[in-house]
Design a protein around this motif. Structure first.
Motif, PDB file in Angstrom:
ATOM      1  N   HIS B 249       0.841  -1.180  -0.007  1.00  0.00           N
ATOM      2  CA  HIS B 249      -0.027   0.052  -0.113  1.00  0.00           C
ATOM      3  C   HIS B 249       0.932   1.130  -0.099  1.00  0.00           C
ATOM      4  O   HIS B 249       1.862   1.400   0.779  1.00  0.00           O
ATOM      5  CB  HIS B 249      -1.059   0.022   1.363  1.00  0.00           C
ATOM      6  N   PRO B 250       0.650   2.324  -0.858  1.00  0.00           N
ATOM      7  CA  PRO B 250       1.522   3.471  -0.775  1.00  0.00           C
ATOM      8  C   PRO B 250       1.537   4.168   0.427  1.00  0.00           C
ATOM      9  O   PRO B 250       2.664   4.687   0.718  1.00  0.00           O
ATOM     10  CB  PRO B 250       0.707   4.327  -2.012  1.00  0.00           C
ATOM     11  N   CYS B 287     -10.911   6.982  -1.676  1.00  0.00           N
ATOM     12  CA  CYS B 287      -9.753   6.553  -0.764  1.00  0.00           C
ATOM     13  C   CYS B 287      -9.483   7.642   0.176  1.00  0.00           C
ATOM     14  O   CYS B 287      -9.035   8.704  -0.337  1.00  0.00           O
ATOM     15  CB  CYS B 287      -8.636   6.167  -1.812  1.00  0.00           C
ATOM     16  N   PHE B 289      -6.839   8.143   1.511  1.00  0.00           N
ATOM     17  CA  PHE B 289      -5.451   8.640   1.077  1.00  0.00           C
ATOM     18  C   PHE B 289      -5.190   9.463  -0.060  1.00  0.00           C
ATOM     19  O   PHE B 289      -4.154   9.947  -0.288  1.00  0.00           O
ATOM     20  CB  PHE B 289      -4.537   7.165   1.420  1.00  0.00           C
ATOM     21  N   HIS B 290      -6.397   9.546  -0.980  1.00  0.00           N
ATOM     22  CA  HIS B 290      -5.991  10.049  -2.252  1.00  0.00           C
ATOM     23  C   HIS B 290      -5.225  11.536  -2.232  1.00  0.00           C
ATOM     24  O   HIS B 290      -4.512  11.710  -3.164  1.00  0.00           O
ATOM     25  CB  HIS B 290      -7.342   9.969  -3.039  1.00  0.00           C
ATOM     26  N   CYS B 293      -1.490  10.588  -1.787  1.00  0.00           N
ATOM     27  CA  CYS B 293      -1.201   9.530  -2.446  1.00  0.00           C
ATOM     28  C   CYS B 293      -0.232   9.988  -3.563  1.00  0.00           C
ATOM     29  O   CYS B 293      -0.966  10.468  -4.357  1.00  0.00           O
ATOM     30  CB  CYS B 293      -2.154   8.489  -2.782  1.00  0.00           C
ATOM     31  N   ILE B 295       0.471   8.166  -6.166  1.00  0.00           N
ATOM     32  CA  ILE B 295       0.111   7.630  -7.348  1.00  0.00           C
ATOM     33  C   ILE B 295      -1.389   7.447  -7.541  1.00  0.00           C
ATOM     34  O   ILE B 295      -1.901   6.858  -8.452  1.00  0.00           O
ATOM     35  CB  ILE B 295       0.682   6.237  -7.412  1.00  0.00           C
ATOM     36  N   ALA B 296      -2.249   8.472  -6.900  1.00  0.00           N
ATOM     37  CA  ALA B 296      -3.860   8.552  -6.932  1.00  0.00           C
ATOM     38  C   ALA B 296      -4.021   8.886  -8.368  1.00  0.00           C
ATOM     39  O   ALA B 296      -3.671   9.543  -9.224  1.00  0.00           O
ATOM     40  CB  ALA B 296      -4.104   9.621  -6.147  1.00  0.00           C
ATOM     41  N   CYS B 300      -9.698   7.212  -7.638  1.00  0.00           N
ATOM     42  CA  CYS B 300      -9.272   7.202  -6.323  1.00  0.00           C
ATOM     43  C   CYS B 300     -10.457   8.227  -5.454  1.00  0.00           C
ATOM     44  O   CYS B 300     -10.403   8.062  -4.061  1.00  0.00           O
ATOM     45  CB  CYS B 300      -7.771   7.312  -5.859  1.00  0.00           C
ATOM     46  N   PRO B 305     -11.717   2.190  -1.939  1.00  0.00           N
ATOM     47  CA  PRO B 305     -11.017   0.738  -2.396  1.00  0.00           C
ATOM     48  C   PRO B 305     -11.496  -0.221  -1.213  1.00  0.00           C
ATOM     49  O   PRO B 305     -11.345  -0.177  -0.186  1.00  0.00           O
ATOM     50  CB  PRO B 305      -9.479   0.972  -2.390  1.00  0.00           C
ATOM     51  N   CYS B 318      -6.418  -0.775  -1.914  1.00  0.00           N
ATOM     52  CA  CYS B 318      -5.891   0.217  -2.957  1.00  0.00           C
ATOM     53  C   CYS B 318      -6.433  -0.360  -4.294  1.00  0.00           C
ATOM     54  O   CYS B 318      -5.985  -1.476  -4.506  1.00  0.00           O
ATOM     55  CB  CYS B 318      -4.249   0.130  -2.768  1.00  0.00           C
ATOM     56  N   HIS B 319      -6.725   0.734  -5.091  1.00  0.00           N
ATOM     57  CA  HIS B 319      -7.354   0.210  -6.452  1.00  0.00           C
ATOM     58  C   HIS B 319      -6.051  -0.422  -7.244  1.00  0.00           C
ATOM     59  O   HIS B 319      -6.510  -0.962  -8.185  1.00  0.00           O
ATOM     60  CB  HIS B 319      -7.909   1.476  -7.302  1.00  0.00           C
ATOM     61  N   LEU B 320      -4.937   0.471  -6.836  1.00  0.00           N
ATOM     62  CA  LEU B 320      -3.910  -0.084  -8.060  1.00  0.00           C
ATOM     63  C   LEU B 320      -3.228  -1.298  -7.521  1.00  0.00           C
ATOM     64  O   LEU B 320      -2.145  -1.562  -8.220  1.00  0.00           O
ATOM     65  CB  LEU B 320      -3.103   1.219  -8.257  1.00  0.00           C
TER      66      LEU B 320
HETATM   67  S1  SF4 Z   1      -6.723   3.831  -3.773  1.00  0.00           S
HETATM   68 FE1  SF4 Z   1      -5.640   5.444  -4.969  1.00  0.00          FE
HETATM   69  S2  SF4 Z   1      -5.267   7.125  -3.752  1.00  0.00           S
HETATM   70 FE2  SF4 Z   1      -5.597   5.180  -2.368  1.00  0.00          FE
HETATM   71  S3  SF4 Z   1      -3.809   4.351  -1.810  1.00  0.00           S
HETATM   72 FE3  SF4 Z   1      -4.316   3.357  -3.756  1.00  0.00          FE
HETATM   73  S4  SF4 Z   1      -3.460   4.587  -5.505  1.00  0.00           S
HETATM   74 FE4  SF4 Z   1      -3.535   5.820  -3.517  1.00  0.00          FE
END
Ligand code: SF4
Ligand SMILES: Nc1ncnc2c1ncn2[C@@H]1O[C@H](COP(=O)(O)OP(=O)(O)O)[C@@H](O)[C@H]1O
Ligand SMILES: Nc1ncnc2c1ncn2[C@@H]1O[C@H](COP(=O)(O)OP(=O)(O)O)[C@@H](O)[C@H]1O
Ligand code: SF4
Ligand SMILES: [Mg+2]
Ligand SMILES: [Mg+2]
Lengths: 340, 323
Positions: B249-250, B287, B289-290, B293, B295-296, B300, B305, B318-320
């Motif tokens: 997770h970022p 999210c 954290f967006h 983040c 890499i948002a 997000c 997520p 996390c979506h990514l």
């Molecule tokens: S869902 Fe999006 S904003 Fe949240 S941690 Fe993952 S990449 Fe970052």
């Protein structure tokens, strides 16, 4: 943003220069009938231009009192007790009257405290608090000072500085307040900054921001920093030299790499061994230092670490060991130091 | 994994924000906003994250010291989230807490013996005659002398007081102890003593711990598994080694990169997060954290997520991040 940890490159060059600040035999014995607490007991160190000296030790070891003494910020009844010299250029700060000292404080030498809320004025806007020393020390007009205050806020990476300048401290987060404290302390570009646990109350991500910032400002302004902390990891990442305090004394002082690679004092060794480190396979138990720091009443006459020391020899009880050189730039106060 | 002792799902704890005038409700602090965690018998789950992310509130809700707004808390198979005082009583014995501040958590006007006798009195265990022996045994277990029973908390150092707090938590032989920053106020050399004590007690008694801490280096020494919280939600859960050496997770990655290491000259690249943690009274959409983040993406900001299992025991929200 990505940035490297902040160890200035000029550490070697700085070492050759004469010290900017030279503290010798700083002492504060506090009467606590029927005992005397030797809170600070003959502390000596030098601070050179552009360098960061880490002063590390557990709580109660005398770090804050050392800082308050050299800033001449002790309040009565303690204010009358300090002894020793703090040579800054050709003046001994300990001998200055309060008027001359307050002309230096905040200008040539400033301090950042652990808890910014207790040292910020709750009823004055942030902008005015940064502008105030600029008007007082540098004679700037109110307008010039206000503009510089905003610039300082930008320098300490506060978003929307114009708005924050008009805000009162309680509206800011802990990290923002600590940035404001740093902005106030650095407004007059002091030669020496004393930072007492500047990040201890903050979360690690904010701590990383603040330490990064201090390193950048130091590289830009060339200030010397006395960084007081109980956290050896913070020292490892930011200081050039380290002085370890125990029960009011410096027990070991060395360049940061030497201290971590080859600590000579048994207390330093114990302290370094007991810090938890993030490892793939952690040891099943952490090395402990047995016992605890002795109080005023039961501090031994000789070496204060003796009751906890596995290397103690017969002489240790009689006399406190002096802080003597053991290698270039490396001093240790121990009758039976460990091998390097 | 051993038998599940505690299973928390969809836990939410909301606090009302009231106006200073007339105390009208003007908003909600979503202190805990959908937390799922599991603890097996005998294991240590660490709950980490920055201040204000909801660790203490999660711990107190599990112990039912505060009421959950929503969600399920199953202890040893029984749903206790909505139990009243009477039905909770047996569970109160089985779950205990050790607080951060050993100064504030011990009654200064009671002797240590009195403090340690209280759990036996409240739960009517043993007889007044056998209490001194039980108390002496507890004190020995935590490395203090039985004579400590006659003294008052202020006569002890921080580390010794934390031992007293642990002795009190052990009195009723609980199965789960929640340690809320139990070593955060202690100096490192004393911290090591208390960590070792807690690990020894766990090995001897098969205790499960939820160790709440913001100190990741400490966590890396005590945890079997780690759950990372951000703004009321768990963003990543993983076995200890995976979390510290293979976090996905970022936010976990940024948090770990901020931890200073006691190794001089280690010029690592640090990912410095910008800005502050937003307020749980106004959490970001999607999210949480967006806003910070690195890499948002557009999505997000809209969609929160869900936790996804990406490897055995490793869940990431996390979506990514894909398996
Ligand atoms: S869902 Fe999006 S904003 Fe949240 S941690 Fe993952 S990449 Fe970052
Ligand atoms: N105003 C004071 N009066 C009496 N004793 C004090 C005062 N301030 C600090 N002390 C004592 O002096 C010792 C050193 O304190 P301090 O310099 O604050 O330690 P540190 O900053 O290393 O934690 C401690 O034992 C502390 O209790
Ligand atoms: N009784 C309460 N009333 C209102 N807000 C609260 C209360 N307790 C905690 N909070 C808020 O809930 C959030 C989570 O707090 P807490 O669980 O203490 O976090 P942590 O232990 O992770 O630091 C914080 O924003 C805190 O201010
Ligand atoms: S002087 Fe003696 S007691 Fe003190 S640290 Fe050295 S060996 Fe140990
Ligand atoms: Mg201090
Ligand atoms: Mg908490």
């Amino acid at each position: 943003m990505s940035a490297a940890a902040s160890l200035p490159e000029n550490a070697g060059a700085a070492a050759a220069e004469a010290p900017l600040l030279s503290v010798s035999d700083l002492t504060l014995h506090i009467p606590m009938p029927p005992h005397v607490l030797r809170a600070v007991d003959g502390v000596s160190f030098d601070l050179r231009r552009g360098e960061t000296l880490g002063l590390v030790g557990e709580s109660g070891s005398g770090k804050t009192l050392t800082a308050l003494m050299l800033m001449r910020l002790l309040e009565p009844p303690l204010a009358a007790l300090p002894k020793g010299r703090v040579q800054f250029g050709d003046t001994d700060l300990m001998a200055l009257d309060e008027a001359r000292m307050s002309a230096l404080r905040g200008r040539a030498i400033s301090m950042v405290f652990q808890e910014p809320m207790t040292s910020l004025n709750p009823v004055m806007t942030v902008g005015r608090q940064i502008a105030e020393p600029l008007v007082r020390h540098l004679g700037l007009s109110a307008r010039e000072a206000a503009a510089r205050a905003e610039e300082m806020l930008r320098l300490v990476q506060i978003p929307d500085p114009a708005r924050v300048a008009r805000a009162y401290p309680h509206l800011l987060s802990g990290g923002m307040r600590q940035r404001v404290m740093i902005a106030i302390a650095l407004a007059c570009r002091p030669a020496v900054l004393v930072a007492d646990e500047p990040t201890t109350a903050l979360d690690v991500t904010v701590q990383a921001q603040i330490l990064e910032l201090l390193g950048e400002l130091q590289r830009e302004m060339g200030s010397a920093i006395l960084l007081i902390t109980h956290d050896l990891a913070v020292i490892a990442e930011t200081a050039h030299r380290v002085a370890v305090m125990y029960a009011g004394r410096i027990v070991e002082e060395a360049p940061v790499a030497a201290l971590f690679a080859a600590p000579r004092h048994p207390y330093t060794r114990g302290l370094l061994a007991s810090i938890p480190k993030i490892e793939r396979v952690p040891a099943p138990t952490l090395p402990e230092i047995p016992g605890m720091v002795p109080g005023a009443a039961d501090r031994p006459r000789g070496c204060a670490f003796m009751p906890r020391c596995a290397r103690a020899v017969s002489g240790c009880a009689a006399e406190a060991p002096p802080l003597d050189p053991i290698a270039p730039g490396h001093r240790v106060a121990c009758w039976n130091p460990a091998n390097g | 994994m051993a038998e599940t002792l505690l299973k928390v799902s969809g836990l939410e704890v909301h606090f009302p924000i009231r106006s200073a005038f007339l105390r009208r409700r003007i908003g909600t602090v979503r202190a805990v906003d959908g937390v799922d965690i599991e603890v097996a018998r005998g294991e240590t789950l660490a709950l980490v994250g920055e201040s204000g992310c909801g660790k203490t509130t999660t711990g107190k809700a599990i112990l039912r010291l505060i009421d959950p707004t929503r969600g399920s808390i199953r202890f040893d198979g029984e749903e206790i989230a909505r139990h009243g005082a009477a039905r909770l009583a047996p569970f109160r014995r089985r779950m205990q807490i050790v607080f951060q501040d050993p100064f504030a958590s011990l009654n200064p006007r009671m002797t240590v013996g009195g403090i340690l006798a209280a759990p036996f009195e409240i739960h009517r265990i043993g007889t007044p005659a056998d209490r001194p022996e039980r108390i002496a045994a507890l004190l020995r277990t935590v490395g203090l002398r039985p004579e400590a029973a006659r003294r008052y908390p202020h006569e002890f150092s921080g580390g010794q007081r934390q031992r007293i707090g642990i002795a009190r938590a052990l009195a009723l032989e609980p199965e789960l102890i929640i340690g809320d920053e139990p070593v955060s106020a202690l100096d490192v050399s004393i911290q090591a003593q208390v960590i070792n004590l807690m690990k020894r007690l766990q090995a001897e008694r098969g205790l499960a711990y939820i160790m709440i801490s913001h100190n990741l280096a400490v966590v890396s020494h005590v945890a079997d598994r780690v759950a990372v919280m951000y703004l009321g939600r768990v963003v990543e859960t993983a076995p200890r080694e995976t979390l510290f050496f293979g976090a996905r997770h970022p936010y976990t990655q940024a948090l770990l990169s901020a931890v200073p290491e006691p190794v001089p000259g280690l010029r690592r690249t640090r990912q410095v997060l910008q800005g502050d943690v937003p307020s749980p009274a106004r959490p970001p959409t999607g999210c949480h954290f967006h806003l910070r983040c690195p890499i948002a993406q557009a999505r997000c900001a809209q969609e929160a997520p869900a936790q996804r299992i990406i490897a055995p025991g490793h869940a990431v929200a996390c979506h990514l991040v894909a398996p």
